[in-house]
Design an enzyme around this catalytic site. Structure first.
Site, PDB file in Angstrom:
ATOM      1  CB  SER A 322      -0.977   0.001   1.180  1.00  0.00           C
ATOM      2  OG  SER A 322      -0.305  -0.236   2.399  1.00  0.00           O
ATOM      3  CG  HIS A 352      -0.810  -5.242   1.982  1.00  0.00           C
ATOM      4  ND1 HIS A 352      -0.106  -5.113   3.145  1.00  0.00           N
ATOM      5  CD2 HIS A 352      -0.854  -3.975   1.442  1.00  0.00           C
ATOM      6  CE1 HIS A 352       0.253  -3.846   3.320  1.00  0.00           C
ATOM      7  NE2 HIS A 352      -0.192  -3.136   2.305  1.00  0.00           N
ATOM      8  CG  HIS A 398       6.214  -9.168   7.549  1.00  0.00           C
ATOM      9  ND1 HIS A 398       7.147  -8.327   6.997  1.00  0.00           N
ATOM     10  CD2 HIS A 398       5.112  -8.416   7.772  1.00  0.00           C
ATOM     11  CE1 HIS A 398       6.627  -7.107   6.905  1.00  0.00           C
ATOM     12  NE2 HIS A 398       5.385  -7.132   7.374  1.00  0.00           N
ATOM     13  NE  ARG A 407       2.918  -4.063  12.297  1.00  0.00           N
ATOM     14  CZ  ARG A 407       2.736  -4.121  10.970  1.00  0.00           C
ATOM     15  NH1 ARG A 407       2.193  -3.095  10.337  1.00  0.00           N
ATOM     16  NH2 ARG A 407       3.093  -5.191  10.277  1.00  0.00           N
ATOM     17  CG  ASP A 453      -2.989  -8.231   9.084  1.00  0.00           C
ATOM     18  OD1 ASP A 453      -3.469  -7.146   9.425  1.00  0.00           O
ATOM     19  OD2 ASP A 453      -2.251  -8.370   8.087  1.00  0.00           O
TER      20      ASP A 453
HETATM   21  N1  NMX Z   1       1.193 -19.886   5.426  1.00  0.00           N
HETATM   22  C1  NMX Z   1       1.562 -20.747   4.452  1.00  0.00           C
HETATM   23  N2  NMX Z   1       2.583 -20.563   3.619  1.00  0.00           N
HETATM   24  C2  NMX Z   1       3.301 -19.452   3.802  1.00  0.00           C
HETATM   25  C3  NMX Z   1       3.007 -18.515   4.812  1.00  0.00           C
HETATM   26  C4  NMX Z   1       1.896 -18.765   5.630  1.00  0.00           C
HETATM   27  N3  NMX Z   1       1.508 -17.902   6.584  1.00  0.00           N
HETATM   28  N4  NMX Z   1       3.905 -17.511   4.739  1.00  0.00           N
HETATM   29  C5  NMX Z   1       4.734 -17.806   3.713  1.00  0.00           C
HETATM   30  N5  NMX Z   1       4.353 -18.967   3.140  1.00  0.00           N
HETATM   31  C6  NMX Z   1       4.939 -19.617   1.955  1.00  0.00           C
HETATM   32  C7  NMX Z   1       4.781 -18.694   0.761  1.00  0.00           C
HETATM   33  O1  NMX Z   1       3.482 -18.775   0.223  1.00  0.00           O
HETATM   34  C8  NMX Z   1       5.884 -19.210  -0.143  1.00  0.00           C
HETATM   35  O2  NMX Z   1       5.422 -20.385  -0.752  1.00  0.00           O
HETATM   36  P1  NMX Z   1       5.742 -20.734  -2.315  1.00  0.00           P
HETATM   37  O3  NMX Z   1       7.232 -20.719  -2.413  1.00  0.00           O
HETATM   38  O4  NMX Z   1       5.130 -22.052  -2.509  1.00  0.00           O
HETATM   39  O5  NMX Z   1       5.115 -19.631  -3.110  1.00  0.00           O
HETATM   40  C9  NMX Z   1       6.978 -19.564   0.841  1.00  0.00           C
HETATM   41  O6  NMX Z   1       6.317 -19.780   2.117  1.00  0.00           O
HETATM   42  C10 NMX Z   1       8.043 -18.510   1.019  1.00  0.00           C
HETATM   43  O7  NMX Z   1       7.407 -17.290   1.331  1.00  0.00           O
HETATM   44  P2  NMX Z   1       8.160 -16.198   2.255  1.00  0.00           P
HETATM   45  O8  NMX Z   1       9.374 -15.769   1.523  1.00  0.00           O
HETATM   46  O9  NMX Z   1       8.317 -16.720   3.625  1.00  0.00           O
HETATM   47  O10 NMX Z   1       7.076 -15.035   2.335  1.00  0.00           O
HETATM   48  P3  NMX Z   1       6.792 -13.873   1.283  1.00  0.00           P
HETATM   49  O11 NMX Z   1       7.684 -12.722   1.565  1.00  0.00           O
HETATM   50  O12 NMX Z   1       6.768 -14.398  -0.112  1.00  0.00           O
HETATM   51  O13 NMX Z   1       5.274 -13.480   1.654  1.00  0.00           O
HETATM   52  C11 NMX Z   1       3.500 -13.028   3.122  1.00  0.00           C
HETATM   53  C12 NMX Z   1       4.963 -12.799   2.825  1.00  0.00           C
HETATM   54  C13 NMX Z   1       3.080 -12.104   4.239  1.00  0.00           C
HETATM   55  C14 NMX Z   1       2.675 -12.668   1.875  1.00  0.00           C
HETATM   56  C15 NMX Z   1       3.274 -14.508   3.508  1.00  0.00           C
HETATM   57  O14 NMX Z   1       3.980 -14.791   4.683  1.00  0.00           O
HETATM   58  C16 NMX Z   1       1.818 -14.866   3.673  1.00  0.00           C
HETATM   59  O15 NMX Z   1       1.175 -15.223   2.681  1.00  0.00           O
HETATM   60  N6  NMX Z   1       1.251 -14.778   4.934  1.00  0.00           N
HETATM   61  C17 NMX Z   1      -0.134 -15.000   5.162  1.00  0.00           C
HETATM   62  C18 NMX Z   1      -0.943 -13.789   4.741  1.00  0.00           C
HETATM   63  C19 NMX Z   1      -0.725 -12.643   5.700  1.00  0.00           C
HETATM   64  O16 NMX Z   1      -0.768 -12.783   6.904  1.00  0.00           O
HETATM   65  N7  NMX Z   1      -0.511 -11.444   5.129  1.00  0.00           N
HETATM   66  C20 NMX Z   1      -0.423 -10.240   5.942  1.00  0.00           C
HETATM   67  C21 NMX Z   1       0.969  -9.575   5.948  1.00  0.00           C
HETATM   68  C22 NMX Z   1       0.936  -8.361   6.810  1.00  0.00           C
HETATM   69  N8  NMX Z   1       0.121  -7.276   6.228  1.00  0.00           N
HETATM   70  O17 NMX Z   1      -0.742  -6.765   6.896  1.00  0.00           O
HETATM   71  O18 NMX Z   1       0.300  -6.920   5.081  1.00  0.00           O
HETATM   72  C1  MLT Z   2       2.288  -3.626   6.508  1.00  0.00           C
HETATM   73  O1  MLT Z   2       1.960  -3.160   7.593  1.00  0.00           O
HETATM   74  O2  MLT Z   2       2.315  -2.926   5.477  1.00  0.00           O
HETATM   75  C2  MLT Z   2       2.565  -5.095   6.407  1.00  0.00           C
HETATM   76  O3  MLT Z   2       3.136  -5.591   7.570  1.00  0.00           O
HETATM   77  C3  MLT Z   2       3.251  -5.538   5.146  1.00  0.00           C
HETATM   78  C4  MLT Z   2       4.661  -5.116   4.936  1.00  0.00           C
HETATM   79  O4  MLT Z   2       5.283  -4.404   5.722  1.00  0.00           O
HETATM   80  O5  MLT Z   2       5.221  -5.562   3.897  1.00  0.00           O
END
Ligand code: NMX
Ligand code: MLT
Length: 520
Positions: A322, A352, A398, A407, A453
């Site tokens: 964002s 996100h 993350h 947080r 979250d």
């Molecule tokens: N559950 C299952 N798989 C996960 C999770 C999770 N919570 N977190 C990461 N992975 C997987 C990810 O999908 C990826 O799989 P693949 O290689 O098959 O595509 C692998 O682990 C490596 O990912 P990372 O490098 O650890 O994480 P990345 O930086 O790509 O993504 C998020 C970060 C936040 C998108 C990821 O951790 C996620 O999908 N979390 C759950 C959704 C979430 O809580 N999002 C909110 C973030 C905070 N916000 O408010 O924005």
């Molecule tokens: C945020 O607050 O924007 C989330 O934790 C995602 C991020 O920092 O990449």
């Protein structure tokens, strides 16, 4: 870096450290500053003071890894006049950085980074906050617990007022209670929303996702953009006059936007869930309390939660989807409404901001299937079932953080203080024990720990805001503080149009083959 005092400001000086490298949080309190002034003026406890003093003793050997920031609690009530003094100083600083160090390399770009969402690539200037993978966010050098200690609160020892955080983000200074009160009034006076904004929202079906309704409302607010008017009147000419005043219409738009988004957000909530019975603003209330009031929640604890919620969701450095989107769109000189509406569309994605909705829905599905008193073994099974069905565990992981999100920690502390017996809070606590080992076992997740979250929904749910689909709107309201603060600085510093280079797979193939051949 020491900020200079200006003659008009009778100041009590408060100094803090801002991390340059990964200094531990204990190293953050300096030994020669009047933290006492700061704490006592905000009514914090003697225990907190003692804790700070003990940290003072620990930091002296780390003076190389930190830099000083002088903060002033000035008598000047006007945020804009503070910026008028700060901006020329920071413009000079940026000019100097560019001319003296413009060619210094910050790192190497690997193919993985190009393919992998630019992780770890430093490529943005973002002044208002900085994220450390281990210790989490710092707003202008202050961690969340430090903000809780030094920013003015509505009640003694209570949660920070978001207006104070906004002042900090914009100026790098801790405001006094009076300054925060003046800013609160300023925002309340800017909060009128024209009817066509409500009409634009009403044109959508009431079943449309709340983020769609909210972003549409923000787009409709754009009609009143001061920046657009000024641009049409030829303000672009003054861009080249030093010191540039190009930022002033952006400042007006940003303050108006921050003031108006809670009104639009509350309208969406009442339209969707309360038969359209809106609750008028109460100008005597602070920003967070008034938002809670307009949503229909007048419990004092809910108001405190809203202040904390807005404060901690406001900013997370510049690379998150964002913030980056807002900055990118703003770099085309699109006005703050256009930029922020674009940011909201990024926030609405499930990886996100939408994750806060997903967390509560997922927790409720756990309860529905297994009951509130689910055992840890059953919970573990449910987590695996989620993963095996090709879904992520929402609220965990993350892109940057590699430890539990601070947080999350401060929301957990809020829950332990105010709702320790809430069954969903207890389930969230159980998940904290169960999920990280499972994600670690999965083998590919870089951060198995909870993010912001994972906790927010159960707190809101406890006070009656049970509609999970609405939660990302709250995140959006809060994020206006950070994105808009940086947009003001983007214009003040004359930051460039963002336009990174992209390449094709053919290009990458050819480049890598050439690199391999020349190293052989
Ligand atoms: N559950 C299952 N798989 C996960 C999770 C999770 N919570 N977190 C990461 N992975 C997987 C990810 O999908 C990826 O799989 P693949 O290689 O098959 O595509 C692998 O682990 C490596 O990912 P990372 O490098 O650890 O994480 P990345 O930086 O790509 O993504 C998020 C970060 C936040 C998108 C990821 O951790 C996620 O999908 N979390 C759950 C959704 C979430 O809580 N999002 C909110 C973030 C905070 N916000 O408010 O924005
Ligand atoms: C945020 O607050 O924007 C989330 O934790 C995602 C991020 O920092 O990449």
């Amino acid at each position: 870096m020491k900020r200079s005092f200006c003659a008009s400001q009778v100041s009590s000086t408060i100094a803090f450290f801002s991390i340059r490298r990964h200094a531990p949080p204990e190293s953050l309190i300096p030994d020669s500053v009047s933290v006492v002034d700061c704490l006592s003026s905000h009514g914090s406890s003697v225990t907190a003071l003692a804790r700070l003093r003990s940290r003072v003793g620990q930091q002296s050997s780390l003076s190389n890894s930190v830099r000083w920031i002088q903060m002033q609690s000035s008598t000047d009530m006007d945020l804009k006049s503070q910026l008028q003094e700060l901006i020329p100083e920071q413009q000079d600083r940026l000019k100097k950085l560019k001319s003296e160090h413009g060619k210094v390399q910050l790192g190497n770009i690997a193919v993985d980074m190009v393919i992998g969402g630019m992780r770890g690539m430093t490529g943005l200037l973002w002044e208002t906050s900085l994220l450390d993978p281990e210790e989490g966010i710092r707003f202008r050098g202050l961690s969340i617990p430090e903000c809780q200690k030094v920013l003015p609160a509505a009640q003694s020892g209570g949660e920070p007022l978001p207006e104070g955080l906004l002042w900090l983000l914009l100026t790098g200074k801790v405001p006094s209670k009076e300054q925060v009160k003046a800013l609160s009034q300023d925002l309340a006076n800017r909060a009128a929303v024209p009817d066509y904004v409500y009409n634009a929202i009403d044109a959508l079906p009431s079943t449309a996702h709340p983020m769609t309704q909210f972003a549409s409302g923000v787009m409709a607010l754009q009609v009143q953009s001061e920046f657009q008017k000024a641009y049409e009147n030829g303000i672009h000419k003054s861009k080249y006059i030093f010191p540039s005043r190009f930022w002033e219409p952006t400042y007006e738009d940003c303050l108006n936007l921050i003031a108006r988004v809670p009104v639009v957000a509350a309208y969406v909530y009442r339209r969707m869930y309360k038969n359209g019975d809106s609750v008028p603003a109460d100008k005597s209330l602070d920003y967070g309390a008034n938002f809670s009031h307009m949503l229909g929640f007048d419990d004092d604890k809910m108001k405190e939660l809203m202040r904390l919620y807005i404060t901690i969701h406001s900013d997370h450095e510049g690379g998150n989807v964002s913030a980056h989107t807002g900055h990118l769109v703003g770099s085309a000189l699109s006005d703050p409404y256009l930029s922020f509406a674009a940011a909201l569309n990024g926030l609405a994605g499930p990886l996100h901001g939408l994750a806060n909705q997903e967390v509560l829905l997922w927790i409720k599905s756990v309860v529905e299937e297994c009951g509130e008193n689910i055992s840890k073994d059953q919970l573990k099974e449910y987590v695996w079932k989620t993963l095996n069905s090709g879904k992520v565990v929402p609220g965990y992981g993350h892109g940057v953080l590699r430890k539990t999100d601070p947080r999350y920690v401060c929301q957990r502390e809020f829950a332990l203080k105010h709702l320790p017996d809430d069954p969903l809070f207890q389930l969230v606590s159980k998940l904290y024990e169960v999920v990280p080992p499972v994600l670690t076992e999965l083998g590919k997740v870089k951060n198995p720990w909870p993010n912001v979250d994972a906790h927010s929904g159960v707190l809101l749910n406890h006070y009656g805001l049970t509609e999970a689909r609405y939660y990302t709107v709250l995140f959006g309201v809060s994020r206006s503080l950070g994105i808009c603060s940086q947009l003001i600085w983007d214009r003040a510093l004359g930051l460039a149009l963002e336009r990174p280079k992209s390449v094709t797979m053919d290009w990458l193939d050819a480049f890598c083959k050439k690199a391999k051949a020349s190293s052989a």
